[in-house]
Design an enzyme around this catalytic site. Structure first.
Site, PDB file in Angstrom:
ATOM      1  N   ARG A 287       0.780  -1.234   0.000  1.00 29.66           N
ATOM      2  CA  ARG A 287       0.000   0.000   0.000  1.00 29.66           C
ATOM      3  C   ARG A 287       0.820   1.298   0.000  1.00 29.66           C
ATOM      4  O   ARG A 287       0.317   2.315  -0.473  1.00 29.66           O
ATOM      5  CB  ARG A 287      -0.919   0.034   1.235  1.00 29.66           C
ATOM      6  CG  ARG A 287      -1.919  -1.088   1.288  1.00 29.66           C
ATOM      7  CD  ARG A 287      -2.697  -1.089   2.590  1.00 29.66           C
ATOM      8  NE  ARG A 287      -3.540   0.084   2.761  1.00 29.66           N
ATOM      9  CZ  ARG A 287      -4.757   0.216   2.255  1.00 29.66           C
ATOM     10  NH1 ARG A 287      -5.280  -0.763   1.546  1.00 29.66           N
ATOM     11  NH2 ARG A 287      -5.459   1.312   2.473  1.00 29.66           N
TER      12      ARG A 287
ATOM     13  N   ARG B 196      21.196 -25.109   7.725  1.00 28.64           N
ATOM     14  CA  ARG B 196      20.744 -24.137   8.728  1.00 28.64           C
ATOM     15  C   ARG B 196      21.670 -22.917   8.749  1.00 28.64           C
ATOM     16  O   ARG B 196      21.991 -22.372   9.794  1.00 28.64           O
ATOM     17  CB  ARG B 196      20.683 -24.772  10.128  1.00 28.64           C
ATOM     18  CG  ARG B 196      19.696 -25.905  10.250  1.00 28.64           C
ATOM     19  CD  ARG B 196      18.274 -25.439  10.019  1.00 28.64           C
ATOM     20  NE  ARG B 196      17.337 -26.566  10.085  1.00 28.64           N
ATOM     21  CZ  ARG B 196      16.048 -26.491   9.753  1.00 28.64           C
ATOM     22  NH1 ARG B 196      15.563 -25.338   9.318  1.00 28.64           N
ATOM     23  NH2 ARG B 196      15.268 -27.530   9.844  1.00 28.64           N
TER      24      ARG B 196
ATOM     25  N   ASP C  41      22.297 -19.468   6.133  1.00 25.70           N
ATOM     26  CA  ASP C  41      21.897 -18.812   4.891  1.00 25.70           C
ATOM     27  C   ASP C  41      23.073 -18.488   3.976  1.00 25.70           C
ATOM     28  O   ASP C  41      22.986 -18.639   2.756  1.00 25.70           O
ATOM     29  CB  ASP C  41      21.073 -17.552   5.188  1.00 25.70           C
ATOM     30  CG  ASP C  41      21.791 -16.539   6.052  1.00 25.70           C
ATOM     31  OD1 ASP C  41      22.827 -16.876   6.660  1.00 25.70           O
ATOM     32  OD2 ASP C  41      21.306 -15.391   6.153  1.00 25.70           O
TER      33      ASP C  41
ATOM     34  N   THR D 246      34.117 -14.546   6.375  1.00 29.95           N
ATOM     35  CA  THR D 246      33.100 -15.064   7.281  1.00 29.95           C
ATOM     36  C   THR D 246      31.745 -14.538   6.829  1.00 29.95           C
ATOM     37  O   THR D 246      31.660 -13.670   5.940  1.00 29.95           O
ATOM     38  CB  THR D 246      33.396 -14.649   8.732  1.00 29.95           C
ATOM     39  OG1 THR D 246      32.491 -15.343   9.616  1.00 29.95           O
ATOM     40  CG2 THR D 246      33.225 -13.158   8.935  1.00 29.95           C
ATOM     41  N   SER D 247      30.682 -15.045   7.417  1.00 31.27           N
ATOM     42  CA  SER D 247      29.329 -14.700   6.953  1.00 31.27           C
ATOM     43  C   SER D 247      29.085 -13.196   6.931  1.00 31.27           C
ATOM     44  O   SER D 247      28.409 -12.671   6.046  1.00 31.27           O
ATOM     45  CB  SER D 247      28.290 -15.377   7.850  1.00 31.27           C
ATOM     46  OG  SER D 247      28.460 -16.767   7.855  1.00 31.27           O
TER      47      SER D 247
ATOM     48  N   HIS E 253      -0.422  26.564  23.473  1.00 32.15           N
ATOM     49  CA  HIS E 253      -1.346  25.691  24.213  1.00 32.15           C
ATOM     50  C   HIS E 253      -2.661  25.507  23.451  1.00 32.15           C
ATOM     51  O   HIS E 253      -3.683  25.187  24.037  1.00 32.15           O
ATOM     52  CB  HIS E 253      -1.632  26.240  25.616  1.00 32.15           C
ATOM     53  CG  HIS E 253      -0.408  26.735  26.316  1.00 32.15           C
ATOM     54  ND1 HIS E 253       0.463  25.906  26.966  1.00 32.15           N
ATOM     55  CD2 HIS E 253       0.111  27.991  26.431  1.00 32.15           C
ATOM     56  CE1 HIS E 253       1.458  26.622  27.467  1.00 32.15           C
ATOM     57  NE2 HIS E 253       1.276  27.877  27.155  1.00 32.15           N
TER      58      HIS E 253
ATOM     59  N   SER F  34     -16.095   9.594   4.438  1.00 34.83           N
ATOM     60  CA  SER F  34     -16.716   8.707   5.425  1.00 34.83           C
ATOM     61  C   SER F  34     -17.778   7.876   4.728  1.00 34.83           C
ATOM     62  O   SER F  34     -18.512   8.384   3.872  1.00 34.83           O
ATOM     63  CB  SER F  34     -17.355   9.541   6.553  1.00 34.83           C
ATOM     64  OG  SER F  34     -18.210   8.736   7.350  1.00 34.83           O
TER      65      SER F  34
ATOM     66  N   ARG G 181      -2.452   9.078   7.899  1.00 35.68           N
ATOM     67  CA  ARG G 181      -1.610   7.958   7.481  1.00 35.68           C
ATOM     68  C   ARG G 181      -0.152   8.215   7.851  1.00 35.68           C
ATOM     69  O   ARG G 181       0.551   7.318   8.331  1.00 35.68           O
ATOM     70  CB  ARG G 181      -1.749   7.721   5.976  1.00 35.68           C
ATOM     71  CG  ARG G 181      -0.968   6.530   5.461  1.00 35.68           C
ATOM     72  CD  ARG G 181      -1.218   6.303   3.985  1.00 35.68           C
ATOM     73  NE  ARG G 181      -2.586   5.894   3.735  1.00 35.68           N
ATOM     74  CZ  ARG G 181      -3.100   5.754   2.512  1.00 35.68           C
ATOM     75  NH1 ARG G 181      -2.361   6.010   1.450  1.00 35.68           N
ATOM     76  NH2 ARG G 181      -4.351   5.370   2.359  1.00 35.68           N
TER      77      ARG G 181
END
Length: 475
Positions: free
Chosen positions: A11, A76, A78, A102-103, A150, A280, A294
């Site tokens: 979206r 196990r 990736d 290394t990874s 305020h 609405s 949003r």
């Protein structure tokens, strides 16, 4: 439709940001890193052939995700899953893929590439918000409006001056963003615990070759700076810092939308409302500020993520623990995707924002007589009156006028009361002239001009190649 879909993808977020954190971009970067590693290692004398590198390059985008998933289920792991999947399509190079690494070599360096590129995507959108707000501020720099403290009517400001307050927050954000990019370091080549012990063996103890490999690889991926020291991973403070930066941008956006929603309630300024848009399902007259709401929703989410990254950074053990991994997979991409959406929506709002000067002036004139009382008291004193006595007269008139407004719903008649009070000695012919709202906005117009010229325009000029943005919403 039977499985969860991330709303940021469906979206809200842009295609470019979605690609930045996509599987293709991630794993192609892994392979680019393996290729660069092999090339530089060959240049430094390791037994790697041109044919092996050529086969790696030819298959850089030939990623069999199903095969990689099979390997990951088996191992196990990736990274080793993708090492094997890459080796399957580049068999001559299978033995030199990931040599000495290394990874975190592929994982962390790719994360840093995505963070940098993600910030550059956001910077374009941020600069365009600043340009739109800057134009808006200049256009309305002279239009008086009620100031609020305020959320109670206070001295007047201008519509443009208020926009500079939103801009000021973004100036701070882009300064922070630029500083982050300028100081961002690549992990480079560090080995299993950051000691480069594996490369000690590969290069027969030649530390200068390790340093060259580290620096040269980082330059190839656009990083002038590289971490001088690390454990297995780059310092997770980087993740905490970048998510905090994204949270700061979210704060700025939320502040803007809070103000806009209040102004839309006052019917002074509105976000765009399209011809066929429905506010609405029940109340056909509604013009809800859905874009601002949003942004507010997404901003709250981003701000909540800052705590998560801070906790990860603070709880790492020694040279590496893996309790960061799942968190990073969630937090960093989604923070970027959400801020990307926020800035898209903000640009969309600014492209169609509507100002209602007559409504703004109506609200001013409801309150301006009260604001003019200080001027009236001073003029009475100049005409020889007693300050305390005059203050009491004006106070009584003000209370009566306020009562009419609040209890009877009538117009503010304070000025008429003062004009009809024969005990007051001021030049009443000048009083109505004084009640021009522009007499009560202080230095707001020139402050707006100076702020835009001195602090905002230089940022826009420095980033003029980023100006211009399609800000259509998906939904």
């Amino acid at each position: 439709m039977n499985s969860y879909k991330n709303p940021l993808e469906e979206r809200y977020s842009s295609e470019e940001m979605l690609f930045n954190f996509s599987h293709n971009n991630k794993f192609q970067n892994w392979r680019k890193l393996w290729i660069a590693l092999a090339e530089i290692e060959k240049d430094l004398g390791l037994d790697i052939t041109d044919e092996q590198i050529a086969e790696l390059k030819a298959n850089a985008e030939n990623i069999d995700y199903d095969k990689a998933a099979e390997y990951e289920k088996k191992f196990r792991h990736d990274v080793m899953a993708h090492v094997h999947a890459y080796g399957d399509v580049a068999p001559s190079a299978k033995g030199i893929i990931h040599l000495g690494a290394t990874s975190a070599f592929v994982g962390d360096n790719t994360d840093l590439i995505q963070i940098r590129d993600g910030l550059l995507i956001l910077k374009k959108k941020l600069v365009n918000v600043m340009k739109n707000l800057s134009d808006f501020a200049i256009q309305y720099k002279d239009l008086p409006t009620l100031g609020f403290t305020h959320f109670q009517p206070a001295q007047l400001t201008t519509v443009g001056k208020r926009a500079t307050l939103w801009l000021q927050s973004l100036v701070l954000d882009i300064e922070e963003l630029d500083f982050f990019l300028e100081t961002l370091r690549f992990r480079g080549v560090k080995g299993t615990t950051g000691t480069a012990a594996s490369f000690l063996e590969l290069f027969n103890g030649d530390y200068s070759k390790v340093k060259h490999l580290d620096k040269e690889l980082s330059k190839r991926f656009g990083f002038e700076k590289v971490f001088g020291v690390s454990g297995q991973t780059y310092d997770r403070k980087i993740d905490a810092k970048v998510v905090a930066l994204l949270g700061n941008i979210a704060q700025s956006a939320h502040k803007f939308t809070n103000d806009l929603r209040l102004l839309q309630n006052l019917k002074e300024i509105e976000e765009p409302f399209e011809k066929n848009q429905i506010g609405s399902s029940a109340m056909a007259y509604k013009r809800n500020p859905m874009r601002s709401e949003r942004i507010g929703a997404l901003a709250k989410y981003v701000m909540s993520l800052t705590t998560s990254s801070a906790m990860v950074a603070s709880t790492q053990w020694f040279e590496r623990t893996l309790d960061d991994s799942a968190n990073k997979r969630l937090t960093i991409p989604q923070a970027f995707l959400a801020v990307d959406a926020i800035l898209l929506i903000w640009n969309n709002i600014m492209n169609g924002i509507v100002v209602y000067p007559n409504r703004i002036n109506k609200h001013i004139m409801e309150e301006l007589p009260f604001m003019a009382t200080e001027y009236i008291i001073m003029e009475e004193v100049k005409a020889g009156g007693d300050r305390q006595e005059i203050h009491e007269v004006i106070r009584v008139h003000s209370m009566e006028a306020s009562k009419k407004v609040k209890e009877e719903g009538k117009e503010n008649d304070l000025i008429e009361r003062i004009l009809n009070d024969d005990s007051l000695k001021l030049d009443k012919s000048k009083l109505k002239e004084v009640l021009d709202p522009k007499n009560f906005i202080g230095f707001a117009p020139i402050q707006t001009e100076e702020f835009i010229a001195n602090e905002v325009q230089p940022i826009i000029d420095q980033n003029k190649d980023l100006i211009g943005l399609e800000a259509d919403l998906k939904v």
